[in-house]
Design a protein around this motif. Sequence first.
Motif, PDB file in Angstrom:
ATOM      1  N   GLY A  66      47.651  42.969  43.960  1.00  0.00           N
ATOM      2  CA  GLY A  66      47.209  41.077  43.632  1.00  0.00           C
ATOM      3  C   GLY A  66      46.229  40.896  42.686  1.00  0.00           C
ATOM      4  N   ILE A  67      47.138  39.143  41.936  1.00  0.00           N
ATOM      5  CA  ILE A  67      45.604  38.595  41.161  1.00  0.00           C
ATOM      6  C   ILE A  67      45.398  37.499  41.713  1.00  0.00           C
ATOM      7  N   GLY A  68      44.608  37.323  41.256  1.00  0.00           N
ATOM      8  CA  GLY A  68      44.064  35.666  41.708  1.00  0.00           C
ATOM      9  C   GLY A  68      43.114  35.512  40.234  1.00  0.00           C
ATOM     10  N   VAL A  69      42.610  34.145  41.125  1.00  0.00           N
ATOM     11  CA  VAL A  69      40.985  33.733  40.196  1.00  0.00           C
ATOM     12  C   VAL A  69      40.243  33.009  41.548  1.00  0.00           C
ATOM     13  N   GLY A  70      39.229  33.654  40.791  1.00  0.00           N
ATOM     14  CA  GLY A  70      38.054  33.052  41.346  1.00  0.00           C
ATOM     15  C   GLY A  70      36.692  32.432  40.630  1.00  0.00           C
TER      16      GLY A  70
ATOM     17  N   MET B 288      43.060  56.579  52.148  1.00  0.00           N
ATOM     18  CA  MET B 288      43.542  54.898  51.480  1.00  0.00           C
ATOM     19  C   MET B 288      42.260  55.134  50.124  1.00  0.00           C
ATOM     20  N   LEU B 289      43.224  54.263  48.749  1.00  0.00           N
ATOM     21  CA  LEU B 289      42.266  54.499  48.195  1.00  0.00           C
ATOM     22  C   LEU B 289      42.671  53.586  47.395  1.00  0.00           C
ATOM     23  N   THR B 290      41.587  52.299  46.866  1.00  0.00           N
ATOM     24  CA  THR B 290      41.957  51.142  46.345  1.00  0.00           C
ATOM     25  C   THR B 290      41.004  50.918  44.932  1.00  0.00           C
ATOM     26  N   VAL B 291      42.005  50.215  44.433  1.00  0.00           N
ATOM     27  CA  VAL B 291      40.996  49.796  42.724  1.00  0.00           C
ATOM     28  C   VAL B 291      41.258  48.604  42.733  1.00  0.00           C
ATOM     29  N   GLY B 292      39.829  48.258  42.136  1.00  0.00           N
ATOM     30  CA  GLY B 292      39.765  47.190  41.540  1.00  0.00           C
ATOM     31  C   GLY B 292      39.421  46.532  40.638  1.00  0.00           C
ATOM     32  N   TYR B 293      39.353  45.156  39.554  1.00  0.00           N
ATOM     33  CA  TYR B 293      38.584  44.563  38.266  1.00  0.00           C
ATOM     34  C   TYR B 293      39.012  43.060  38.163  1.00  0.00           C
ATOM     35  N   SER B 294      37.900  43.181  37.744  1.00  0.00           N
ATOM     36  CA  SER B 294      37.415  41.891  37.426  1.00  0.00           C
ATOM     37  C   SER B 294      37.551  41.142  35.937  1.00  0.00           C
TER      38      SER B 294
ATOM     39  N   ALA C 117      37.793  33.345  46.033  1.00  0.00           N
ATOM     40  CA  ALA C 117      38.652  33.370  45.464  1.00  0.00           C
ATOM     41  C   ALA C 117      39.946  33.174  45.916  1.00  0.00           C
ATOM     42  N   GLY C 118      41.067  33.332  45.270  1.00  0.00           N
ATOM     43  CA  GLY C 118      41.961  32.984  45.982  1.00  0.00           C
ATOM     44  C   GLY C 118      43.709  33.527  44.878  1.00  0.00           C
ATOM     45  N   GLY C 119      44.851  34.281  45.725  1.00  0.00           N
ATOM     46  CA  GLY C 119      45.551  34.683  44.582  1.00  0.00           C
ATOM     47  C   GLY C 119      46.676  35.124  45.763  1.00  0.00           C
ATOM     48  N   ALA C 120      48.091  35.768  44.972  1.00  0.00           N
ATOM     49  CA  ALA C 120      49.010  36.278  45.769  1.00  0.00           C
ATOM     50  C   ALA C 120      48.956  38.175  45.732  1.00  0.00           C
ATOM     51  N   VAL C 121      49.134  38.440  46.733  1.00  0.00           N
ATOM     52  CA  VAL C 121      49.489  40.113  47.094  1.00  0.00           C
ATOM     53  C   VAL C 121      50.879  40.093  47.558  1.00  0.00           C
ATOM     54  N   VAL C 122      51.161  41.504  46.663  1.00  0.00           N
ATOM     55  CA  VAL C 122      52.790  41.822  47.276  1.00  0.00           C
ATOM     56  C   VAL C 122      52.844  43.218  47.954  1.00  0.00           C
ATOM     57  N   ASN C 123      52.513  43.322  48.754  1.00  0.00           N
ATOM     58  CA  ASN C 123      52.855  44.702  49.933  1.00  0.00           C
ATOM     59  C   ASN C 123      54.503  45.141  49.671  1.00  0.00           C
ATOM     60  N   ARG C 124      54.103  46.666  49.856  1.00  0.00           N
ATOM     61  CA  ARG C 124      54.897  47.732  50.243  1.00  0.00           C
ATOM     62  C   ARG C 124      55.044  48.121  51.406  1.00  0.00           C
ATOM     63  N   GLU C 125      55.587  48.406  52.390  1.00  0.00           N
ATOM     64  CA  GLU C 125      55.530  49.404  54.152  1.00  0.00           C
ATOM     65  C   GLU C 125      56.309  50.178  53.686  1.00  0.00           C
ATOM     66  N   ALA C 126      56.254  51.531  53.063  1.00  0.00           N
ATOM     67  CA  ALA C 126      57.722  52.622  53.753  1.00  0.00           C
ATOM     68  C   ALA C 126      56.943  53.778  55.193  1.00  0.00           C
TER      69      ALA C 126
ATOM     70  N   LEU D  95      34.756  35.527  33.296  1.00  0.00           N
ATOM     71  CA  LEU D  95      35.384  35.142  32.577  1.00  0.00           C
ATOM     72  C   LEU D  95      33.849  33.410  32.406  1.00  0.00           C
ATOM     73  N   ALA D  96      33.531  32.448  31.030  1.00  0.00           N
ATOM     74  CA  ALA D  96      32.743  32.013  31.430  1.00  0.00           C
ATOM     75  C   ALA D  96      32.509  30.757  32.308  1.00  0.00           C
ATOM     76  N   ASN D  97      31.439  30.252  32.304  1.00  0.00           N
ATOM     77  CA  ASN D  97      30.633  29.328  33.655  1.00  0.00           C
ATOM     78  C   ASN D  97      31.477  30.038  35.029  1.00  0.00           C
ATOM     79  N   ARG D  98      31.547  30.963  35.429  1.00  0.00           N
ATOM     80  CA  ARG D  98      31.157  31.808  36.508  1.00  0.00           C
ATOM     81  C   ARG D  98      32.907  31.993  36.715  1.00  0.00           C
ATOM     82  N   TRP D  99      33.477  31.804  36.158  1.00  0.00           N
ATOM     83  CA  TRP D  99      34.408  32.089  36.752  1.00  0.00           C
ATOM     84  C   TRP D  99      35.277  34.100  36.468  1.00  0.00           C
ATOM     85  N   PHE D 100      35.857  33.659  37.158  1.00  0.00           N
ATOM     86  CA  PHE D 100      36.842  35.630  36.829  1.00  0.00           C
ATOM     87  C   PHE D 100      37.926  35.348  37.611  1.00  0.00           C
ATOM     88  N   ILE D 101      38.551  36.743  37.158  1.00  0.00           N
ATOM     89  CA  ILE D 101      40.183  36.880  37.212  1.00  0.00           C
ATOM     90  C   ILE D 101      39.955  37.885  37.499  1.00  0.00           C
ATOM     91  N   PRO D 102      40.350  38.032  39.784  1.00  0.00           N
ATOM     92  CA  PRO D 102      40.234  39.439  39.713  1.00  0.00           C
ATOM     93  C   PRO D 102      42.006  40.136  40.115  1.00  0.00           C
TER      94      PRO D 102
END
Length: 190
Positions: free
Chosen positions: A154-158, A118-124, A172-181, A127-134
């Motif tokens: 996936g991407i969202g806001v938190g 398993m390889l997981t990468v994340g980026y946040s 945080a909340g957002g949307a995730v697209v999942n593909r299984e092969a 933003l100002a006032n304790r907001w962030f985009i993950p």
Amino acid sequence: RVAAVRAPERFEVETADGSRYYGQLQPASAGKLGVLLADRVDELDLWSVVRIRPIKQRFWRRLDGSINLGATYSQSSGVAQATLNTNVMARRPTFESSSSLSLTLTRQPDEPRTSRGMLTVGYSKLLANRWFIPGTGRFEQNSDLGLRLRSAAGIGVGRFLVQTNRSRLTAAGGAVVNREAPYSGDTTIN
């Protein structure tokens, strides 16, 4: 009980309300912390400071991480297993990024070799006032489950709801697209 703080290196100082200040740490009036940047000193209440991080100039010094490597063998069952786990995190004034890798290889007598990775990468984006985009990405392979590749993005806001020098609560909340092969069968996308 801190009387004064002084440090000539550059730091990121974060307060409970999510404000971030950058510069050298300087003594200030009682109960305050001075942050010096370009001949301007911002005085912050010591009780409001929740995090102080050094700002490193070189790329390799900005990284925090770990590597774990292991192997086991059971003579009675003949089962051998090798594992590798890594974590790397980097923080800059406007973003946080992280990655982790986990690999497990298993060999048993009279059985095919199995593997799981398993390889997981994340980026946040901070933003100002304790907001962030993950944003996140994940790739997984597991021969025991018949999974050739499972990938997700996936991407969202938190927001950091609570931020003190002892705790941090995030929503945080957002949307995730999942593909299984799978190894056999049809590929699915959710």
